[in-house]
Design a protein around this motif. Structure first.
Motif, PDB file in Angstrom:
ATOM      1  N   LYS A 194      -2.061   6.234  -6.349  1.00 53.05           N
ATOM      2  CA  LYS A 194      -3.122   6.019  -7.265  1.00 53.05           C
ATOM      3  C   LYS A 194      -3.591   7.238  -6.497  1.00 53.05           C
ATOM      4  O   LYS A 194      -4.697   7.804  -7.529  1.00 53.05           O
ATOM      5  CB  LYS A 194      -3.793   4.892  -6.840  1.00 53.05           C
ATOM      6  N   GLN A 220      -1.960  -1.946  -6.341  1.00 50.66           N
ATOM      7  CA  GLN A 220      -1.502  -2.605  -5.160  1.00 50.66           C
ATOM      8  C   GLN A 220      -0.839  -3.521  -4.846  1.00 50.66           C
ATOM      9  O   GLN A 220      -0.187  -4.752  -4.994  1.00 50.66           O
ATOM     10  CB  GLN A 220      -2.288  -2.415  -3.822  1.00 50.66           C
ATOM     11  N   GLU A 256      -0.505   4.005  -2.888  1.00 50.15           N
ATOM     12  CA  GLU A 256      -2.120   4.063  -2.483  1.00 50.15           C
ATOM     13  C   GLU A 256      -1.748   5.815  -2.757  1.00 50.15           C
ATOM     14  O   GLU A 256      -2.457   6.150  -3.555  1.00 50.15           O
ATOM     15  CB  GLU A 256      -2.233   3.813  -1.932  1.00 50.15           C
ATOM     16  N   GLU A 257      -0.482   5.781  -2.699  1.00 51.33           N
ATOM     17  CA  GLU A 257       0.006   7.756  -2.862  1.00 51.33           C
ATOM     18  C   GLU A 257      -0.212   7.546  -3.928  1.00 51.33           C
ATOM     19  O   GLU A 257      -1.354   8.952  -4.489  1.00 51.33           O
ATOM     20  CB  GLU A 257       1.134   7.518  -2.292  1.00 51.33           C
ATOM     21  N   ARG A 273       0.627  -1.379   0.344  1.00 55.11           N
ATOM     22  CA  ARG A 273       0.223  -0.071  -0.159  1.00 55.11           C
ATOM     23  C   ARG A 273       1.291   1.259  -0.274  1.00 55.11           C
ATOM     24  O   ARG A 273       0.621   2.355  -0.143  1.00 55.11           O
ATOM     25  CB  ARG A 273      -0.942   0.172   1.199  1.00 55.11           C
ATOM     26  N   TYR A 313      -5.757  12.288   2.027  1.00 52.25           N
ATOM     27  CA  TYR A 313      -5.811  10.786   2.988  1.00 52.25           C
ATOM     28  C   TYR A 313      -6.976  10.915   3.267  1.00 52.25           C
ATOM     29  O   TYR A 313      -7.010  11.701   4.744  1.00 52.25           O
ATOM     30  CB  TYR A 313      -4.554  10.334   4.097  1.00 52.25           C
ATOM     31  N   SER A 339       6.619  -1.476  -4.349  1.00 48.07           N
ATOM     32  CA  SER A 339       5.336  -0.473  -3.951  1.00 48.07           C
ATOM     33  C   SER A 339       5.366   0.489  -4.798  1.00 48.07           C
ATOM     34  O   SER A 339       4.460   1.592  -4.924  1.00 48.07           O
ATOM     35  CB  SER A 339       4.917  -0.525  -2.924  1.00 48.07           C
TER      36      SER A 339
END
Lengths: 236, 311
Positions: free
Chosen positions: A76, A158, A73-74, A69, B86, A152
C-alpha cells in the motif's frame, strides 16, 4: 542469510515499536492465563493443558492479525518497490518477515512461561508434557503465521489480508468437524488434515514425528506460496 | 551502461510502452521527458527489475535486468516517484537497514551512512522519524537511500516534484555532482530542469520514444521557423496587413484587444528581420512597445514533437 536477518531485525523492531504488539501480547497472556487458572483451580491439575487449549484457539485469530501488516502495508505504501529493487531474493524477504513474526510469537510464549513457573513454585508438575506442549503451540503458531503472511502478500488491504488469513486458518482447524457430514472415509481424511486433531497430543507429552513433519510442511508450503505470490505480483 | 532494446509492456490489454529502445553511456546524465502517462515510470520500473517487460530486453552495467536481476540490482540506485519510505523508522535506522540489504560491508556502513547524509544535508535529522519529516526532506532521504551503496547507475523518478525551490536546487546539484562519476537517468516533466542537469534527453510520449538527442541539438533540429513577438499600440488591422507584406513572414497573429496588442510573427529561419519588423510598425503609424526574437525552448519542442505524433 544476511539479508534474511536484516529484514527480520527491521520487522522485529517495528513490532516492538508498535503499541499494537503490546496489546496483542497482553490479551494473549490474559486469555491463556484464564485457561490456565481455570483448569488449575477447577481440576486441581498441575498441567498447562488449560493454557494450551485456550491460547491455541486464540492463536487462530492472533496469527493472521500479527502478520496482516507485513506485506499489505508495504504494498500500500509502495515501500515494496524499494525493497524488491534492492539486491535481495524474494525468498529472503519472505523468510525475514516470517522469522520476525515467529520471534514475536516466541517472545509471547516466553512471557507465558510465568504460568508453568507458578506450577513449579507451588507444586511439582511433570515437565515433559509442559515442554512438549510448548513445542506444539510454537509449531502451531508457525502454521498460522505462515498462512497469515501468505494472505498478506495477496493484497494491499490489511483487513482483507486478515479476513483471508483467518478463513484459511479456521478451515484448516475445523475441517475435521466435517467428518460427521461427509461419511466415514472422507471424514477420516479430513480429520487427519485438520491441525486441531493432532494438537492435543503435544499437551499430553506425546511427540509424534509425523505430526511435527506435518506441521512443519504446512508452514513450508505456505511460505513457498508466499514467495510465489510475491513473484506473481510483479506480473500483475 | 544502460541498454534498452524494444521494451514493450502491457498491463492487461493496456499498452504502456511500445518498442522503447535507447542507450545511455557511462557517466551520462540523461533526462527522461514526457507528460504523465508517457511511460517513463514503466520504463524505469523495468530497468530496476521491479516489473518485467512483456517483450524486449534491457541491460544495466552489462547484466540483463530480467535474467541476471540480482547482479543488475546491485548496481542500481533507485528512487521511485512516490518516495516510499518506512515512516516509523528514523533516518539513520532506515539507512542502516538498507545498507545491510544492499551489501555495504559492515566496516564501512556507518561511515558511508554519514557520508550520504552529509551529501544530502540531512545529518540534522538523522534521529528523526521519517514520518515526521517534510516532503522535501523525505525526498532527500529518498535520494540518500538511492546512492547509499554507491551504485554505478542512478535512476530517479521525478526527484524534484512537489518540494520547495531551495531543495529542488539542492537535489539538482546533487544529481549533477553524482553525474560526474555515475550514470544517471532522471525523469521529469519540468523542462528547464533537463536543460540544467542533463546532457541528453529522451523524449517519450504515449509509450514511445519520440526523440533522443542533446537538449540544444533537439532545438536546432526543430527550428523550422523563427518567431518574433511584437508589442505595439495602435490600430491592429493596418499593422497586420503591413506585417504580412514583409519578406519571409509566413504568418502573423494578434492577441489581446483594444489599443495595445501582442503580435506573433512566424518567419523563415536563418534571417534576422527584427529591423524590418520594427520599421514596419513605425511606418504603419503605431507605437512600438517591444520586439524580441523567440528562442524555441524545450516546451515548444516538446509540444511540436508530441503534436507530430498525434497527426
Amino acid at each position: 542469510m544476511r539479508n534474511v536477518l536484516a529484514i527480520a531485525e527491521k520487522e522485529l523492531s517495528t513490532y516492538f515499536g508498535s503499541p499494537w504488539s503490546y496489546i496483542i501480547t497482553a490479551v494473549f497472556l490474559v486469555v491463556g492465563g484464564y485457561g490456565f487458572g481455570f483448569t488449575a483451580v477447577t481440576y486441581m491439575e498441575t498441567t498447562v493443558q488449560g493454557f494450551l487449549g485456550w491460547s491455541s484457539f486464540f492463536l487462530l485469530f492472533l496469527g493472521p492479525a500479527m502478520t496482516m501488516r507485513l506485506f499489505a502495508e508495504e504494498e500500500k505504501l509502495g515501500t515494496l518497490e524499494i525493497l524488491l529493487t534492492s539486491p535481495v531474493r524474494d525468498v529472503e524477504v519472505v523468510l525475514g518477515k516470517f522469522l520476525a513474526s515467529l520471534g514475536m510469537l516466541a517472545v509471547m510464549l516466553v512471557l507465558s512461561l510465568f504460568y508453568p513457573l507458578l506450577l513449579a513454585w507451588f507444586g511439582s508438575p511433570d515437565l515433559g508434557p509442559i515442554a512438549s506442549g510448548y513445542l506444539g503451540i510454537f509449531l502451531l503458531g508457525a502454521i498460522f503465521l505462515s498462512i497469515g503472511l501468505f494472505a498478506s502478500s495477496l493484497t494491499a488491504n490489511q483487513i482483507v489480508a486478515y479476513v483471508v488469513g483467518s478463513v484459511l486458518v479456521l478451515v484448516l482447524w475445523f475441517i475435521g468437524q466435517t467428518a460427521g457430514v461427509l461419511g466415514e472415509k472422507a471424514g477420516a481424511v479430513f480429520r487427519a488434515i485438520a491441525v486441531s486433531t493432532h494438537f492435543p497430543d503435544f499437551g499430553r507429552g506425546m511427540i509424534d514425528t509425523n505430526t511435527i513433519l506435518y506441521y512443519v510442511s504446512i508452514t513450508v508450503v505456505f511460505l513457498f506460496l508466499t514467495v510465489r505470490s510475491l513473484e506473481t505480483r510483479r506480473w500483475r | 551502461m544502460i541498454e534498452a532494446a524494444n521494451l514493450t509492456k502491457y498491463y492487461g490489454n493496456h499498452l504502456a510502452i511500445e518498442n522503447v529502445s535507447f542507450k545511455v553511456e557511462k557517466g551520462e546524465v540523461v533526462g527522461f521527458l514526457g507528460p504523465n502517462g508517457a511511460g517513463k515510470t514503466t520504463t524505469m520500473r523495468i530497468l530496476t527489475g521491479f516489473i518485467p517487460s512483456s517483450s524486449g530486453s534491457a541491460r544495466v552495467a552489462g547484466y540483463d535486468v530480467q535474467t541476471q536481476s540480482l547482479e543488475a540490482r546491485r548496481r542500481i540506485g533507485y528512487l521511485p516517484e512516490s518516495v516510499p519510505l518506512y515512516r516509523d523508522m528514523t533516518v539513520r535506522s532506515y539507512l542502516r537497514f538498507l545498507a545491510k540489504i544492499r551489501g555495504v560491508p559492515p566496516t564501512r556502513r556507518e561511515a558511508r551512512i554519514k557520508e550520504v547524509m552529509a551529501l544530502c544535508r540531512i545529518e540534522g535529522y538523522a534521529d528523526t522519524h521519517i514520518g515526521k519529516l517534510s516532503k522535501g526532506y523525505r525526498q532527500l532521504v529518498g535520494v540518500s537511500q538511492a546512492i547509499l551503496h554507491e551504485p554505478e547507475v542512478l535512476i530517479l523518478d521525478e526527484p524534484t516534484i512537489g518540494i520547495d525551490p531551495r531543495q529542488v536546487v539542492q537535489i539538482r546539484q546533487i544529481t549533477k555532482e553524482l553525474g560526474r562519476e555515475h550514470t544517471v537517468i532522471l525523469s521529469t516533466h519540468i523542462l528547464p530542469e533537463v536543460n540544467m542537469v542533463c546532457e541528453k534527453v529522451i523524449i517519450m510520449s504515449r509509450g514511445k520514444v519520440v526523440a533522443v538527442d542533446r537538449p540544444q541539438d533537439i532545438s536546432a533540429r526543430l527550428k523550422g521557423t523563427q518567431r518574433y513577438e511584437i508589442e505595439a499600440r495602435g490600430p491592429a488591422k493596418k499593422l497586420l496587413a503591413r506585417l504580412r507584406q514583409v519578406e519571409g513572414v509566413r504568418d502573423v497573429t494578434a492577441e489581446g484587444s483594444g489599443e495595445q496588442r501582442r503580435y506573433t510573427v512566424e518567419c523563415e529561419p536563418d534571417r534576422d528581420v527584427r529591423d524590418v519588423l520594427a520599421a514596419a510598425v513605425i511606418e504603419s503609424g503605431l507605437s512600438l512597445l517591444g520586439l524580441k526574437a523567440h528562442e524555441l525552448d524545450l516546451e515548444d519542442i516538446f509540444l511540436k514533437l508530441t503534436a507530430k505524433e498525434r497527426e
